[in-house]
Write a protein that holds these residues in place. Structure first.
Motif, PDB file in Angstrom:
ATOM      1  N   SER A 129      64.380  21.027  39.342  1.00 28.63           N
ATOM      2  CA  SER A 129      63.327  20.069  39.691  1.00 28.63           C
ATOM      3  C   SER A 129      63.501  19.596  41.122  1.00 28.63           C
ATOM      4  O   SER A 129      62.533  19.549  41.893  1.00 28.63           O
ATOM      5  CB  SER A 129      63.373  18.859  38.762  1.00 28.63           C
ATOM      6  OG  SER A 129      63.140  19.256  37.444  1.00 28.63           O
ATOM      7  N   ASP A 144      56.658  22.120  36.970  1.00 26.54           N
ATOM      8  CA  ASP A 144      58.004  21.697  36.572  1.00 26.54           C
ATOM      9  C   ASP A 144      58.082  21.518  35.058  1.00 26.54           C
ATOM     10  O   ASP A 144      57.738  20.469  34.534  1.00 26.54           O
ATOM     11  CB  ASP A 144      58.392  20.400  37.290  1.00 26.54           C
ATOM     12  CG  ASP A 144      59.877  20.097  37.134  1.00 26.54           C
ATOM     13  OD1 ASP A 144      60.576  20.884  36.468  1.00 26.54           O
ATOM     14  OD2 ASP A 144      60.326  19.073  37.677  1.00 26.54           O
ATOM     15  N   GLU A 145      58.535  22.533  34.367  1.00 22.74           N
ATOM     16  CA  GLU A 145      58.679  22.498  32.900  1.00 22.74           C
ATOM     17  C   GLU A 145      57.437  21.922  32.222  1.00 22.74           C
ATOM     18  O   GLU A 145      57.525  21.011  31.407  1.00 22.74           O
ATOM     19  CB  GLU A 145      59.910  21.672  32.505  1.00 22.74           C
ATOM     20  CG  GLU A 145      61.178  22.196  33.158  1.00 22.74           C
ATOM     21  CD  GLU A 145      62.419  21.937  32.336  1.00 22.74           C
ATOM     22  OE1 GLU A 145      62.309  21.974  31.090  1.00 22.74           O
ATOM     23  OE2 GLU A 145      63.478  21.708  32.932  1.00 22.74           O
TER      24      GLU A 145
HETATM   25 MG   LIG Z   1      63.993  19.254  35.613  1.00 18.02          MG
END
Ligand SMILES: [Mg+2]
Ligand SMILES: Nc1ncnc2c1ncn2[C@@H]1O[C@H](COP(=O)(O)OP(=O)(O)O)[C@@H](O)[C@H]1O
Lengths: 376, 250
Positions: free
Chosen positions: B49, B169-170
Motif C-alpha cells: 500500500s 489497493d486490495e
Molecule cells: Mg495494504
C-alpha cells in the motif's frame, strides 16, 4: 436431531403493540396496584404545585396599573409591571419617534429566519447570503443612523431585546466562521498554525466571560492609542465573538475528528485541493455530526449575553432589573417574581426555538438529503 | 510529456521511505510503461500500500525519484494536485462520500477540479455508471448500496476524471465472495481498454489472466518480478514460493 422445515412457512404481519391511549395508560400507569398508587400520588403532587401556580399567574394576577400600588400583597403576579415596561423591554431607550427603524429590522430578521428554515423557499441561497452579508450592514446603518437623513442614535440608547439580539446574533454569526478556522488550524499539518490556534483556543476558553467583559470595557482602552476610541458596545461584541469562537472551535474539532482518514484520501486522490476538499467533502459531514453540540453552544451564548449587565449595558434582563429599582415600582416580591419570570420566559422562548430547529435539522440530515451540490 | 511508444508512465528510482525509524520501503526501482498492467502481491505489512500511495503522494518518499507522466513528485502542491487528477485510486473500503448521492460522488471532482459544467459532468458520470453496470442506482446514497456496488461506484468515480493511470489497493478484500467477481470484471474491462494499472491484490486468477508482470514484495523490498506464467510456475525465491504456497493452498 435437527429441525428441518418441511413446508414453506407463511409470511406473517408483525405483532402490534397495545393500541391507543387507553392501552398505553393501562400498560404504563396502571399495570399493578402499586403502580396505580404511585400514579395517583404523583398526580396529586403535580396538582398541589400547578393549582397555586395557575391562580398566581392568571386568576389572581394584576394586569393593569402604573405603579407598585396596583400590586399590593395578597394578589398574584404583577403583569402590570411588565406592561408598563414593555416598550423598554423591546426597544430599550431608543427615541420614540425612531422606533420604526427597529421594527423594520425585527421584520427583516423574522422574515429572513422563516424563509431560511423553510426548505422550499425560492432563492433560499440568496436569502441566506443576504442575511449573512447585507443584513448586518442594513442593521448597522438603521440602528446607528447618521446617514441618509437618519438621525444618529448612540449606543447608550440601545437596550432591551434589541440589544440582546444584537449581541447574540453578532456573537453567534461571528464565532462560527472564526471557530471553523481555528478548528482547521488546530488540525493543520503545519506546526506554527497548529500552535497558534491551540494557544488562542485554550487562552480564551480558560478565562471567565465576566473577566473578558471587564477587560473589554475597562482595560482595553488603556492599551489603545490616544484618540482611538472604540465604542463600548463594539468592544463587547468583539469580546463575545472571540470568546465564543473558542468554544465553537472545539465543537467543530469534534466533528472533524469523526471523519475517517479515507474521506480525505479519496478527495485528495481525485485531485481536489485542500479548501474545496474541506468545503465539499469534510465539513458538510463534520457539521452534520455536531449539529446538537453546535446548537447547544448557540443556546449557551444566547443566555450568556445577559452578562453584559455587569459592564453597564442594559439588555432584556437589564431593562427589567432597572425597572424593578424604579421608585414607582418598589414593592412586594410579586413584582420581582413577575419581572424575572417574564425575562426567563422570553429567553426560554428563543432558546426553545433554537432547540426545535436543531431537531428539525437533524431529521432533515438523517433523511439523507443534501444541498451541498445544489450550491455548485 | 512523453508520448513515445512504450514510454514510461511511472518511473520509480532508488526510492526509500521511513515511518519514523521504521524503514518501510527499501531501494524500490520500478518502471511502468503506458498500458502496462502490474500486479503487486506480498505478505501483509510488506509495504505494498505504501508503495502505490507514494505514486499519488498520499505518502511522501524521502529518498530517490518518482516521475509520473513526466512530472517529478516533489513538495510542489500544484504539481501534486495535477498528478492526482491524472492518477485514479480505488481503496479497500471504497471511501465514497456518504453525504452525496452516487451521481454527485461522480460529478464532484470533474466539476471542482476540471471546472466541467454540471450537465456535461453528469452525462459523463451516467456513461461510466453504465459501464460499471449500475446506472439505475445514480440517485441513491452510498449507504444504500451493497459492497460490490459501492466499489464499482468508486471505480467509476475515478474514471470520471479520465485518469491515465489507475491504482487499486486490495479493492476486493472487504467484499463478500459473491461480489468479488463483479468488481474484477469491471477491472478486466478496463485492462482490455488499455488502461495503465497497478493492482495490489491476492486474486491470483486475476493476476494470471490480466497482468503483464507480477511483483512480489517482502519487508519493504521488491523480491521478485516476472511475467505471470513464470512467476507462478517457476518462482525464483524461497520467500515467493512460501507465499504462493500459503495463498494457493486454500
Ligand atoms: Mg495494504
Ligand atoms: N502512517 C503510518 N505510520 C506508521 N507506520 C505505518 C503507517 N502506514 C503503514 N505503516 C506500517 O508500514 C508497514 C507497511 O504497511 P503497508 O504499506 O500498509 O503494507 P501492506 O499494504 O503491504 O500490507 C506496516 O508495518 C505498517 O504497520
Amino acid at each position: 436431531m435437527a429441525f428441518v422445515a418441511s413446508r414453506p412457512e407463511p409470511t406473517l404481519p408483525a405483532p402490534v403493540a397495545a393500541a391507543g391511549v387507553l392501552g398505553w395508560l393501562r400498560q404504563n400507569l396502571f399495570s399493578s396496584p402499586i403502580n396505580t398508587l404511585v400514579t395517583i400520588i404523583v398526580l396529586y403532587a403535580i396538582y398541589r404545585i400547578v393549582d397555586p401556580l395557575i391562580s398566581w399567574a392568571f386568576i389572581n394576577a394584576v394586569w393593569t396599573g402604573t405603579s407598585a400600588d396596583a400590586c399590593p400583597d395578597g394578589h398574584g403576579a404583577c403583569w402590570a409591571f411588565v406592561r408598563a415596561r414593555f416598550r423598554q423591554i423591546v426597544y430599550g431607550d431608543y427615541p420614540l419617534d425612531q422606533l420604526w427603524r427597529i421594527n423594520v429590522l425585527y421584520a427583516i430578521f423574522a422574515g429572513g429566519l422563516v424563509a431560511l428554515m423553510y426548505p422550499r423557499t425560492p432563492g433560499r441561497k440568496w436569502v441566506g447570503l443576504f442575511m449573512l452579508t447585507g443584513f448586518p450592514v442594513v442593521a448597522f446603518l438603521l440602528l446607528v443612523g447618521g446617514v441618509f437623513g437618519l438621525r444618529f442614535v448612540g449606543t447608550n440608547n440601545w437596550g432591551g431585546l434589541m440589544l440582546t439580539l444584537v449581541v447574540a446574533v453578532t456573537a453567534i454569526v461571528g464565532s462560527i466562521p472564526l471557530g471553523l478556522i481555528l478548528a482547521l488550524g488546530r488540525r493543520s499539518e503545519m506546526k506554527a498554525i497548529r500552535s497558534v490556534s491551540t494557544a488562542f483556543i485554550e487562552l480564551w476558553r480558560g478565562v471567565p466571560l465576566i473577566a473578558v467583559l471587564f477587560m473589554a470595557s475597562a482595560l482595553f482602552p488603556l492599551f489603545t492609542p490616544e484618540g482611538v476610541n472604540f465604542d463600548k458596545l463594539v468592544r463587547t461584541l468583539l469580546a463575545f465573538a472571540i470568546f465564543s469562537s473558542a468554544f465553537m472551535a472545539e465543537v467543530f474539532r469534534g466533528g472533524l475528528q469523526a471523519i475517517p482518514r479515507g474521506q480525505y484520501e479519496a478527495a485528495k486522490s481525485l485531485g481536489i485541493g485542500y479548501w474545496k476538499m474541506m468545503g465539499y467533502v469534510i465539513l458538510p459531514q463534520a457539521i452534520r455530526h455536531v449539529i446538537p453540540a453546535l446548537v447547544n453552544t448557540c443556546i449557551g451564548i444566547f443566555k450568556e449575553t445577559t452578562l453584559v449587565l455587569v459592564i453597564g449595558l442594559t439588555d432584556l434582563l437589564g431593562v427589567i432589573q432597572l425597572g424593578l429599582s424604579d421608585t414607582d415600582w418598589i414593592g412586594g416580591g410579586h413584582i420581582y417574581a413577575s419581572g424575572y419570570l417574564f425575562a426567563g420566559l422570553a429567553f426560554w422562548a428563543f432558546t426553545f426555538g433554537m432547540s426545535r430547529y436543531s431537531i428539525h435539522l437533524e431529521r432533515h440530515s438523517v433523511s439523507g438529503k443534501n444541498q451541498a451540490l445544489q450550491t455548485l | 510529456m512523453n508520448e513515445a511508444q512504450g514510454a514510461a508512465m511511472i518511473e520509480i528510482r532508488d526510492v526509500h521511505k521511513w515511518f519514523g525509524d521504521f524503514h518501510v520501503l527499501k531501494n524500490i526501482n520500478l518502471t511502468v510503461a503506458k498500458g502496462e498492467r502490474i500486479v503487486i502481491c506480498g505478505p501483509s505489512g510488506s509495504g505494498k500500500s505504501t508503495l502505490i500511495r507514494c505514486i499519488n503522494r498520499l505518502e511522501a518518499h524521502q529518498q530517490g525519484n518518482i516521475i509520473v507522466d513526466g512530472i517529478e513528485l516533489t513538495d510542489n502542491l500544484k504539481q501534486i494536485d495535477a498528478i492526482r487528477s491524472e492518477v485514479g485510486m480505488v481503496f479497500q473500503d471504497f471511501n465514497l462520500f456518504p453525504h452525496l448521492t452516487v451521481l454527485e460522488n461522480l460529478v464532484l471532482a470533474p466539476h471542482l477540479v476540471r471546472r466541467m459544467p454540471r450537465a456535461e459532468a453528469e452525462e459523463i458520470a451516467m456513461n461510466y455508471l453504465g459501464r460499471v453496470r449500475i446506472p439505475d442506482q445514480a440517485n441513491k446514497y452510498p449507504g444504500q448500496l451493497s459492497g460490490g456496488q459501492q466499489q464499482r461506484v468508486a471505480i467509476a468515480r475515478s474514471l470520471c476524471m479520465s485518469p491515465k493511470i489507475m491504482l487499486f489497493d486490495e479493492v476486493t478484500s472487504a467484499l463478500d465472495p459473491e461480489m468479488v467477481k463483479e468488481v474484477l470484471d469491471v477491472m478486466i474491462g478496463l485492462a482490455d481498454e488499455g488502461m495503465t494499472m497497478l493492482v495490489v491484490t491476492h486474486e491470483m486468477g486475476f493476476a494470471r489472466t490480466v497482468a503483464n508482470r507480477v511483483i512480489f514484495m517482502d519487508l519493504g523490498q521488491i523480491i521478485e518480478e516476472n511475467e505471470p506464467r513464470a512467476f507462478f510456475e517457476a518462482p525464483q525465491h524461497e520467500r515467493t514460493r512460501n507465499f504462493l504456497e500459503q495463498i494457493l493452498s486454500h
